[in-house]
Enzyme design. Sequence first.
Site, PDB file in Angstrom:
ATOM      1  N   LYS A   1       0.847  -1.096   0.059  1.00  0.00           N
ATOM      2  CA  LYS A   1       0.044  -0.074  -0.167  1.00  0.00           C
ATOM      3  C   LYS A   1       0.776   1.321  -0.019  1.00  0.00           C
ATOM      4  CE  LYS A   1      -1.919   2.536   3.084  1.00  0.00           C
ATOM      5  NZ  LYS A   1      -1.864   4.140   2.112  1.00  0.00           N
TER       6      LYS A   1
ATOM      7  N   CYS B   1      12.745  10.835   8.803  1.00  0.00           N
ATOM      8  CA  CYS B   1      12.591  10.252  10.025  1.00  0.00           C
ATOM      9  C   CYS B   1      13.937  10.340  11.096  1.00  0.00           C
ATOM     10  CB  CYS B   1      12.159   8.981   9.920  1.00  0.00           C
ATOM     11  SG  CYS B   1      13.390   7.806   9.014  1.00  0.00           S
TER      12      CYS B   1
ATOM     13  N   GLU C   1       8.858  15.199  17.089  1.00  0.00           N
ATOM     14  CA  GLU C   1       9.283  15.028  15.545  1.00  0.00           C
ATOM     15  C   GLU C   1       8.358  15.951  14.635  1.00  0.00           C
ATOM     16  OE1 GLU C   1      10.154  11.628  12.550  1.00  0.00           O
ATOM     17  OE2 GLU C   1       8.464  11.259  13.253  1.00  0.00           O
TER      18      GLU C   1
ATOM     19  N   GLU D   1       9.444   0.888  11.075  1.00  0.00           N
ATOM     20  CA  GLU D   1      10.366   1.980  10.965  1.00  0.00           C
ATOM     21  C   GLU D   1       9.607   3.231  11.379  1.00  0.00           C
ATOM     22  OE1 GLU D   1      12.088   4.988  10.308  1.00  0.00           O
ATOM     23  OE2 GLU D   1      12.221   4.461   8.174  1.00  0.00           O
TER      24      GLU D   1
END
Length: 537
Positions: A228, A338, A435, A304
């Site tokens: 996906k 990230c 983040e 992850e």
Amino acid sequence: MAARRISSFLSRSLSLQTASLSLGRKYGLSCGGIGGFSTTAAVVEQPITPPVEIKYTKLLINGQFVDSASGKTFPTLDPRTGEVITHVSEGDAEDINRAVAAARKAFDQGPWPRMSAYERSCIMLRFADLVEKHSEELAQLETWDNGKPYEQALKSELPLVVRMFRYYAGWADKIHGLTVPADGPYHVQVLHEPIGVAGQIIPWNFPLLMFSWKVGPALACGNTVVLKSAEQTPLTALYAAKLFHEAGLPDGVLNVVSGYGPTAGAALASHMDVDKVAFTGSTETGKVVLEMAARSNLKPVTLELGGKSPFIVCEDADIDKAVELAHFALFFNQGQCCCAGSRTFVHERIYDEFIEKAKARALSRTVGDPFQKGIEQGPQIDSEQFEKVLRYIKSGVDSDAIMECGGERFGSKGFFIQPTVFSNVKDNMLIAQDEIFGPVQSILKFKDIDEVIKRANATRYGLAAGVFTSNIDTVNTLSRGLKAGTIWVNCFNVYDAALPFGGYKMSGIGREKGVYGLHNYLQVKAVVSPINNPTWL
């Protein structure tokens, strides 16, 4: 993302920086010359239309492009303007069911796991050659859909996609089991078998690279895949999957469903006939994926997830080189990375000088249409991310951090944000804890190594860290003391195909790339049989 060597993935080592101090000069992405965020504004107002033809917008199931079961489509937007590029078939649970059924049949009855590993390797190598041949089209689609600089996509990321598939093609016929001695007259084999149908969910920040990180090892091990793509960036996965079939991949081995997380993503993570799930994205969504996998058939999960990586500049640093590397560690890919070095810790003796030079470097960063030569920074991915970053910038101001530069929208169209630098940042501020995933550099001051290790580790994340020093004892102390999956010393964003990548704590579970990436897609089976009258054991 390589500065000198593509395989180093935009590596910024000391020796490379002596010559250029930037990724950019190799690729024409100048580090300076267009200052104050404003001189490229006209480019944003009149975006360049790439020449690539959009050929594939339907779901790829069982080797065929098909409409979604519902007939629905959704728009994919140009981040430069917010306007529609095209409409893509919107997959949901029924389409996931169709894709999983195709993948299951291809695994249980098809040729892919039954052909020799060498034959699988040859197909993967042919695919890598096709990606190389069509790299300009793929890079144009990636930039159009994502907003990253075209030269970054073409000259850095596409070669890494090719390298990743060639790397795992090389592994395909080198995956083997063991023969284990037993305490008695038994022959013991340990087999490493493909796990089955792998569900994979990739993010929008590096669509093609994440496609390669996940599909490469899964196929090398003989599995079948339902992938996906992110709803923000569906175009390149469909194009790449079509190239895989041109390379000779059997029908049903790789299926691509475009759609939204709560529908298509949730259906894939909770599907009872999926044997493994791999997800890259936010920590919050990763928790949901893990729970769905557990509540369904307890399928193994690789995650992850997010990060808040420290970048530590020691007092012996060459300040000019440290500033450039810290800038690259944070602002690369519009800060949408990230493992971005989003907490810049600078020793107190050089802090003031570092701040001034970091501010100057941010002011010289070229922002504009990512298809224009010389642009370092394009737009954020969409309005949601754009607004999120601006909220964090306001939070930094409200919490009394000093905004040295930036902090506002760039231009009047699209999702561009000025490169922003904060000083006087404290550990308890949101901009030092969360983040942000945007072009916001938070610079903190530290006194000694013990202190900075403690502060750097005081986070729920543990994906990566950067260390800038010429003292080998300092390197050893920090690299062992920091709780992160990757420690870059005097470089950053080096993602060679052989290097494992993953995080501690809430940055994820498991490792991708290298030999460790294969482990995610293999089952281990022990086979024991008696030996009658053995001549030896």
